[in-house]
Design a protein around this motif. Structure first.
Motif, PDB file in Angstrom:
ATOM      1  N   VAL A  19       0.839  -1.193   0.000  1.00 35.04           N
ATOM      2  CA  VAL A  19       0.000   0.000   0.000  1.00 35.04           C
ATOM      3  C   VAL A  19       0.877   1.248   0.000  1.00 35.04           C
ATOM      4  O   VAL A  19       0.648   2.196  -0.740  1.00 35.04           O
ATOM      5  CB  VAL A  19      -0.940  -0.013   1.232  1.00 35.04           C
ATOM      6  CG1 VAL A  19      -1.717   1.297   1.332  1.00 35.04           C
ATOM      7  CG2 VAL A  19      -1.901  -1.191   1.165  1.00 35.04           C
ATOM      8  N   SER A  39      -9.302   8.217  -0.691  1.00 29.27           N
ATOM      9  CA  SER A  39      -9.764   7.088   0.110  1.00 29.27           C
ATOM     10  C   SER A  39      -9.076   5.818  -0.386  1.00 29.27           C
ATOM     11  O   SER A  39      -9.028   5.562  -1.590  1.00 29.27           O
ATOM     12  CB  SER A  39     -11.282   6.979  -0.029  1.00 29.27           C
ATOM     13  OG  SER A  39     -11.740   5.898   0.729  1.00 29.27           O
ATOM     14  N   GLY A  40      -8.522   5.068   0.530  1.00 32.19           N
ATOM     15  CA  GLY A  40      -7.845   3.824   0.170  1.00 32.19           C
ATOM     16  C   GLY A  40      -6.386   4.008  -0.216  1.00 32.19           C
ATOM     17  O   GLY A  40      -5.700   3.056  -0.597  1.00 32.19           O
ATOM     18  N   SER A  41      -5.881   5.238  -0.094  1.00 31.64           N
ATOM     19  CA  SER A  41      -4.498   5.475  -0.540  1.00 31.64           C
ATOM     20  C   SER A  41      -3.461   5.073   0.518  1.00 31.64           C
ATOM     21  O   SER A  41      -2.286   4.943   0.201  1.00 31.64           O
ATOM     22  CB  SER A  41      -4.315   6.947  -0.925  1.00 31.64           C
ATOM     23  OG  SER A  41      -4.592   7.787   0.177  1.00 31.64           O
ATOM     24  N   GLY A  42      -3.885   4.915   1.780  1.00 36.67           N
ATOM     25  CA  GLY A  42      -2.943   4.400   2.780  1.00 36.67           C
ATOM     26  C   GLY A  42      -2.682   5.284   3.990  1.00 36.67           C
ATOM     27  O   GLY A  42      -1.735   5.043   4.741  1.00 36.67           O
ATOM     28  N   LYS A  43      -3.541   6.295   4.217  1.00 36.21           N
ATOM     29  CA  LYS A  43      -3.333   7.193   5.363  1.00 36.21           C
ATOM     30  C   LYS A  43      -3.430   6.437   6.695  1.00 36.21           C
ATOM     31  O   LYS A  43      -2.559   6.550   7.551  1.00 36.21           O
ATOM     32  CB  LYS A  43      -4.360   8.341   5.330  1.00 36.21           C
ATOM     33  CG  LYS A  43      -4.331   9.141   4.031  1.00 36.21           C
ATOM     34  CD  LYS A  43      -5.414  10.201   3.997  1.00 36.21           C
ATOM     35  CE  LYS A  43      -6.840   9.658   4.008  1.00 36.21           C
ATOM     36  NZ  LYS A  43      -7.229   8.915   2.796  1.00 36.21           N
ATOM     37  N   SER A  44      -4.496   5.655   6.869  1.00 39.59           N
ATOM     38  CA  SER A  44      -4.656   4.889   8.113  1.00 39.59           C
ATOM     39  C   SER A  44      -3.556   3.847   8.245  1.00 39.59           C
ATOM     40  O   SER A  44      -3.088   3.557   9.360  1.00 39.59           O
ATOM     41  CB  SER A  44      -6.024   4.199   8.149  1.00 39.59           C
ATOM     42  OG  SER A  44      -7.056   5.149   8.137  1.00 39.59           O
ATOM     43  N   THR A  45      -3.136   3.297   7.121  1.00 42.11           N
ATOM     44  CA  THR A  45      -2.059   2.296   7.124  1.00 42.11           C
ATOM     45  C   THR A  45      -0.782   2.905   7.696  1.00 42.11           C
ATOM     46  O   THR A  45      -0.115   2.286   8.548  1.00 42.11           O
ATOM     47  CB  THR A  45      -1.820   1.790   5.681  1.00 42.11           C
ATOM     48  OG1 THR A  45      -3.035   1.198   5.211  1.00 42.11           O
ATOM     49  CG2 THR A  45      -0.687   0.788   5.611  1.00 42.11           C
ATOM     50  N   GLN A  88      -9.672   5.923  13.218  1.00 43.33           N
ATOM     51  CA  GLN A  88     -10.733   6.355  12.304  1.00 43.33           C
ATOM     52  C   GLN A  88     -12.097   5.838  12.771  1.00 43.33           C
ATOM     53  O   GLN A  88     -13.102   6.528  12.654  1.00 43.33           O
ATOM     54  CB  GLN A  88     -10.417   5.855  10.884  1.00 43.33           C
ATOM     55  CG  GLN A  88     -11.339   6.425   9.836  1.00 43.33           C
ATOM     56  CD  GLN A  88     -10.808   6.235   8.423  1.00 43.33           C
ATOM     57  OE1 GLN A  88      -9.836   5.526   8.191  1.00 43.33           O
ATOM     58  NE2 GLN A  88     -11.457   6.875   7.475  1.00 43.33           N
TER      59      GLN A  88
HETATM   60  N1  LIG Z   1      -6.660  -5.010   7.353  1.00 45.51           N
HETATM   61  C1  LIG Z   1      -6.517  -4.910   6.034  1.00 45.51           C
HETATM   62  N2  LIG Z   1      -6.334  -6.010   5.271  1.00 45.51           N
HETATM   63  C2  LIG Z   1      -6.164  -5.931   3.944  1.00 45.51           C
HETATM   64  N3  LIG Z   1      -6.162  -4.767   3.243  1.00 45.51           N
HETATM   65  C3  LIG Z   1      -6.361  -3.643   3.947  1.00 45.51           C
HETATM   66  C4  LIG Z   1      -6.543  -3.645   5.362  1.00 45.51           C
HETATM   67  N4  LIG Z   1      -6.681  -2.361   5.787  1.00 45.51           N
HETATM   68  C5  LIG Z   1      -6.607  -1.606   4.678  1.00 45.51           C
HETATM   69  N5  LIG Z   1      -6.412  -2.352   3.577  1.00 45.51           N
HETATM   70  C6  LIG Z   1      -6.253  -1.852   2.209  1.00 45.51           C
HETATM   71  O1  LIG Z   1      -5.156  -0.949   2.185  1.00 45.51           O
HETATM   72  C7  LIG Z   1      -5.447   0.177   1.379  1.00 45.51           C
HETATM   73  C8  LIG Z   1      -5.215   1.448   2.192  1.00 45.51           C
HETATM   74  O2  LIG Z   1      -6.161   1.495   3.234  1.00 45.51           O
HETATM   75  P1  LIG Z   1      -6.182   2.661   4.321  1.00 45.51           P
HETATM   76  O3  LIG Z   1      -7.200   2.288   5.325  1.00 45.51           O
HETATM   77  O4  LIG Z   1      -4.803   2.910   4.800  1.00 45.51           O
HETATM   78  O5  LIG Z   1      -6.668   3.910   3.429  1.00 45.51           O
HETATM   79  P2  LIG Z   1      -6.999   5.401   3.837  1.00 45.51           P
HETATM   80  O6  LIG Z   1      -6.121   6.296   3.034  1.00 45.51           O
HETATM   81  O7  LIG Z   1      -6.944   5.547   5.333  1.00 45.51           O
HETATM   82  O8  LIG Z   1      -8.522   5.548   3.334  1.00 45.51           O
HETATM   83  P3  LIG Z   1      -9.775   6.367   3.925  1.00 45.51           P
HETATM   84  O9  LIG Z   1      -9.572   7.808   3.506  1.00 45.51           O
HETATM   85  O10 LIG Z   1     -10.936   5.743   3.244  1.00 45.51           O
HETATM   86  O11 LIG Z   1      -9.794   6.187   5.409  1.00 45.51           O
HETATM   87  C9  LIG Z   1      -6.869  -0.008   0.873  1.00 45.51           C
HETATM   88  O12 LIG Z   1      -6.798  -0.481  -0.449  1.00 45.51           O
HETATM   89  C10 LIG Z   1      -7.470  -1.065   1.772  1.00 45.51           C
HETATM   90  O13 LIG Z   1      -8.367  -1.876   1.093  1.00 45.51           O
END
Ligand SMILES: Nc1ncnc2c1ncn2[C@@H]1O[C@H](COP(=O)(O)OP(=O)(O)OP(=O)(O)O)[C@@H](O)[C@H]1O
Ligand SMILES: [Mg+2]
Length: 165
Positions: A19, A39-45, A88
């Motif tokens: 990610v 959304s889904g770009s990896g901020k929470s990651t 989140q």
């Molecule tokens: N526990 C997990 N297992 C597998 N894939 C995951 C998991 N958590 C997140 N992902 C994937 O990793 C990618 C990044 O997710 P993340 O939650 O970091 O995005 P984000 O930038 O925080 O999005 P948002 O703005 O929607 O909160 C997404 O494609 C998501 O599907």
């Protein structure tokens, strides 16, 4: 100045999917940093990796000088005492009332009972939820739950606050 958080060629992901690819950055004391992205770009990651919720796939990540890829579970638990985090999805404990939820990091940090009580009281005034101290998370609105999560993140006077959304 030595960085509080330092990433070098950091790769993060889930199973076989990367990610965050080859990220290099540092965050210093007193800095206020926004991470933006679709959304889904990896901020929470990224935030999960700072808190030790997610293993580093490769590269380096240092938080308070601790190497996250090498740190023991104990070391990471200790490190978390210096971090305040708003998830989140808040991650409030639904079986515990608001007062007990906010108190959790202080209990983990070994604060005296009277200190916990007065600190929680102050925080609940601050977030305008004193009247709901004995309610449970699911009896609160989404915004109220978020304020409780913020109060909990501040409760133990952490060195850094990670706020997801
Ligand atoms: N526990 C997990 N297992 C597998 N894939 C995951 C998991 N958590 C997140 N992902 C994937 O990793 C990618 C990044 O997710 P993340 O939650 O970091 O995005 P984000 O930038 O925080 O999005 P948002 O703005 O929607 O909160 C997404 O494609 C998501 O599907
Ligand atoms: Mg997110």
């Amino acid at each position: 100045m030595s960085a509080i958080i330092e990433a070098k060629n950091l790769n993060l992901g889930y199973n076989d999917e990367l990610v965050i690819k080859d990220a290099t950055f540092s965050i210093n004391a007193k800095e206020f940093v926004f991470i933006t992205g679709a959304s889904g770009s990896g901020k929470s990651t990224i935030l999960s990796s700072f808190f030790g919720h997610l293993d580093v796939k490769s590269g380096h990540l240092n938080v308070f000088g601790v190497s996250m890829q090498r740190a023991s579970k104990n070391r990471i638990n200790h490190l978390r005492r210096s971090i305040g985090i708003v998830f989140q999805d808040y991650k409030l404990i639904k079986e515990w009332n608001i007062e007990r939820n906010v108190m959790l990091p202080m209990v983990i940090n070994g604060y005296k009972k009277e200190v916990c009580k007065s600190q929680v009281e102050k925080l609940l005034v601050h977030i305008k939820l004193s009247h709901k101290a004995n309610k449970f998370p699911l009896e609160l609105s989404g915004g109220e739950q978020q304020r409780v999560a913020m109060a909990r993140a501040l409760a133990h006077n952490p060195t850094i606050i990670l706020a997801d959304e």
